[in-house]
Write a protein that holds these residues in place. Sequence first.
Motif, PDB file in Angstrom:
ATOM      1  N   GLU A  23     -25.689  13.299  44.908  1.00 16.27           N
ATOM      2  CA  GLU A  23     -25.550  13.252  43.295  1.00 16.27           C
ATOM      3  C   GLU A  23     -24.137  14.204  42.860  1.00 16.27           C
ATOM      4  O   GLU A  23     -23.937  13.465  42.365  1.00 16.27           O
ATOM      5  N   ASP A  24     -23.434  13.862  44.530  1.00 24.09           N
ATOM      6  CA  ASP A  24     -22.434  13.992  44.615  1.00 24.09           C
ATOM      7  C   ASP A  24     -20.899  12.864  44.365  1.00 24.09           C
ATOM      8  O   ASP A  24     -20.049  12.774  44.300  1.00 24.09           O
ATOM      9  N   ALA A  25     -22.225  12.016  44.700  1.00 23.29           N
ATOM     10  CA  ALA A  25     -21.860  10.114  45.350  1.00 23.29           C
ATOM     11  C   ALA A  25     -21.070   9.438  43.782  1.00 23.29           C
ATOM     12  O   ALA A  25     -22.043  10.065  42.810  1.00 23.29           O
ATOM     13  N   VAL A  26     -20.345   8.884  43.946  1.00 21.48           N
ATOM     14  CA  VAL A  26     -19.620   7.496  42.894  1.00 21.48           C
ATOM     15  C   VAL A  26     -20.965   6.635  42.604  1.00 21.48           C
ATOM     16  O   VAL A  26     -20.655   6.045  43.804  1.00 21.48           O
ATOM     17  N   SER A  27     -21.275   6.772  41.146  1.00 19.54           N
ATOM     18  CA  SER A  27     -21.933   5.115  41.233  1.00 19.54           C
ATOM     19  C   SER A  27     -20.771   4.180  40.669  1.00 19.54           C
ATOM     20  O   SER A  27     -20.373   4.666  39.515  1.00 19.54           O
ATOM     21  N   VAL A  28     -20.549   3.204  41.496  1.00 21.17           N
ATOM     22  CA  VAL A  28     -19.764   2.416  41.402  1.00 21.17           C
ATOM     23  C   VAL A  28     -19.713   1.729  40.134  1.00 21.17           C
ATOM     24  O   VAL A  28     -19.313   0.372  39.695  1.00 21.17           O
ATOM     25  N   HIS A  29     -21.254   0.989  39.779  1.00 21.60           N
ATOM     26  CA  HIS A  29     -21.617   0.425  38.513  1.00 21.60           C
ATOM     27  C   HIS A  29     -21.972   1.518  37.328  1.00 21.60           C
ATOM     28  O   HIS A  29     -22.777   0.794  36.556  1.00 21.60           O
ATOM     29  N   GLU A  30     -21.954   2.532  37.455  1.00 20.91           N
ATOM     30  CA  GLU A  30     -21.926   3.685  36.257  1.00 20.91           C
ATOM     31  C   GLU A  30     -21.134   2.902  34.587  1.00 20.91           C
ATOM     32  O   GLU A  30     -21.826   3.279  33.840  1.00 20.91           O
TER      33      GLU A  30
END
Length: 63
Positions: A23-30
Motif C-alpha cells: 500500500e506504500d508502493a507507487v502505482s505506475v498505472h495510477e
Amino acid sequence: MGFGSYDESEQENQNTEADYDEEDAVSVHENDHDGSVSFDTGASSGELVDRLQDMKGDDEDDA
C-alpha cells in the motif's frame, strides 16, 4: 580496478525483500491516459524552418 569493474562479493548477498507494504508502493498505472495531443501553430513548414534558423543564429551570437 578498471572502468566498469565491481566487486562480485558485494553482489552475492543482496536482500531482495521489500521493506515496505504494497500500500506504500507507487502505482505506475495510477494516472494512465489514452488519447492524443495535437498542435496547430498556423505556421507553414517554411516559416517554422526559418524560425529555427533564427534561433540557431541567436545561439551563435551568445557564444
